[in-house]
Design an enzyme around this catalytic site. Sequence first.
Site, PDB file in Angstrom:
ATOM      1  N   ARG A 146       0.858  -1.199   0.000  1.00  0.00           N
ATOM      2  CA  ARG A 146       0.000   0.000   0.000  1.00  0.00           C
ATOM      3  C   ARG A 146       0.889   1.243   0.000  1.00  0.00           C
ATOM      4  NH1 ARG A 146      -1.281   1.750   4.521  1.00  0.00           N
ATOM      5  NH2 ARG A 146      -2.046  -0.189   5.421  1.00  0.00           N
ATOM      6  N   TYR A 149     -17.343  16.305 -15.375  1.00  0.00           N
ATOM      7  CA  TYR A 149     -17.610  14.870 -15.339  1.00  0.00           C
ATOM      8  C   TYR A 149     -18.621  14.557 -14.227  1.00  0.00           C
ATOM      9  CZ  TYR A 149     -16.790   9.878 -14.959  1.00  0.00           C
ATOM     10  OH  TYR A 149     -16.962   8.526 -14.900  1.00  0.00           O
ATOM     11  N   ASP A 202      -8.195  18.616 -14.333  1.00  0.00           N
ATOM     12  CA  ASP A 202      -8.493  17.258 -14.804  1.00  0.00           C
ATOM     13  C   ASP A 202      -8.085  17.225 -16.286  1.00  0.00           C
ATOM     14  OD1 ASP A 202      -9.659  14.962 -15.871  1.00  0.00           O
ATOM     15  OD2 ASP A 202     -11.434  15.080 -14.590  1.00  0.00           O
ATOM     16  N   LYS A 244      -8.812   6.153 -19.202  1.00  0.00           N
ATOM     17  CA  LYS A 244      -9.160   6.623 -20.541  1.00  0.00           C
ATOM     18  C   LYS A 244      -7.919   6.582 -21.446  1.00  0.00           C
ATOM     19  CE  LYS A 244     -12.964   7.269 -18.266  1.00  0.00           C
ATOM     20  NZ  LYS A 244     -13.324   8.522 -17.625  1.00  0.00           N
TER      21      LYS A 244
HETATM   22  C1  LIG Z   1     -13.773   8.926 -16.329  1.00  0.00           C
HETATM   23  C2  LIG Z   1     -13.470  10.280 -15.842  1.00  0.00           C
HETATM   24  C3  LIG Z   1     -13.246  10.539 -14.475  1.00  0.00           C
HETATM   25  C4  LIG Z   1     -13.365   9.455 -13.422  1.00  0.00           C
HETATM   26  O1  LIG Z   1     -12.390   8.493 -13.547  1.00  0.00           O
HETATM   27  P1  LIG Z   1     -12.597   6.936 -13.169  1.00  0.00           P
HETATM   28  O2  LIG Z   1     -11.318   6.321 -13.587  1.00  0.00           O
HETATM   29  O3  LIG Z   1     -13.797   6.460 -13.925  1.00  0.00           O
HETATM   30  O4  LIG Z   1     -12.824   6.905 -11.685  1.00  0.00           O
HETATM   31  C5  LIG Z   1     -12.920  11.834 -14.107  1.00  0.00           C
HETATM   32  N1  LIG Z   1     -12.839  12.832 -15.011  1.00  0.00           N
HETATM   33  C6  LIG Z   1     -13.058  12.624 -16.319  1.00  0.00           C
HETATM   34  C7  LIG Z   1     -12.948  13.763 -17.276  1.00  0.00           C
HETATM   35  C8  LIG Z   1     -13.376  11.347 -16.779  1.00  0.00           C
HETATM   36  O5  LIG Z   1     -13.612  11.153 -18.091  1.00  0.00           O
END
Ligand SMILES: *Cc1c(COP(=O)(O)O)cnc(C)c1O
Length: 379
Positions: free
Chosen positions: A46, A98, A170, A195
Amino acid sequence: MKFNTKTIHGGQKPDAAYGSVIPPIYQTSTYAQSTPGGHKGYEYSRSANPTRHALEKSFASIENGKYGLAFSSGLAAIDAILKLLKPGDEVVSTNDLYGGTYRLFTKIYENFGIKFHFVGMNNTEHIENYINANTKLIWVETPTNPMLNIIDIVSTAKIAKKHNVLLAVDNTFATPYLQQPLDLGADIVMHSATKYLGGHSDLVMGALIVRDKDLADRLYFIQNASGAVCGPQDAFLALRGIKTLHVRMQRHCENGRAIAMYLDKHPKIGNVYWPGLEHHPNHAIAKSQMLNYGGMVSFATKGNNYEEAIKIVEKLKIFTLAESLGGIESLAGHPASMTHASIPKAEREKTGIVDSLIRLSVGIEDEADLIADLKQAIG
Ligand SMILES: *Cc1c(COP(=O)(O)O)cnc(C)c1O
């Protein structure tokens, strides 16, 4: 090192044990000690794991940061940022963001006494109206989901600095191939590595990257204390994905452009949202802070009919109807019935999410096949 080299070599050396060129999957929870506390830098997975560590160095390298942290999901990474805050603190956030982030902010952290202001950031001057002595964080997502608005990171960073507030970006949609927020003045870059960074729709993961040592220490403390780390298998997959990030992104951008142009001329299609189109409202900012415009394209039909949009997404054969984005395969989604179904129609239409809006995550297949697929589905 230039970006296209960093994706492959950034922060990585052949493994010390046998010279393995690719970081091995250290599938272990614990590490032998010669004497209490006598270990080789790892004592419990961890706290640190060599495969995850290699990935964290890669994250830092590709974002021009100094410190990277890998989490079990994008939301776990955002959760760690919010744990820097205390009851009474305030956050100024993008309003078009998001859905899972919005849910985390409003359904979890509002309960702990943190106040969020959701602000349209197309004009960054609005941000300052919401800043007061309690403001600790500005949260920016750019390009936004699904409307692909672009927020000016440089001028937002100036406001954050002036008021001594952290700026977190983000960077999931853009990836560091297109945009490097730390260079533009942000303090924290966050990714859903699920992604584009992973890039193959085969893992769920989050990342944070910073430059400041004190901030890195605080976030590492939270990561270790709260425990939302990613496992070594997923760290290996993400490292493998990042090695082709630049090549994939080139093709995502080319295909995104071709599809945006095709849809823009289509007689049945109304608004097309892709930041590379000259008529996109934030095209100038996109041009100044991004290298290219990415593979996310949203569009609405001229008739703006809910059933018509459902028919289109059902007819698509190469585009898979699914949530998520950023993988090599093309996906299509209908926000009004899928990702944004829980938001009342009047609310979602305020940000442009009309009944016929379709969001495409354009993959890296052959451009002609993708356009032919859209052609047969739209008619
Ligand atoms: C998918 C996504 C998230 C969340 O991420 P997870 O890996 O699904 O927890 C946050 N911000 C954006 C822009 C996303 O596309």
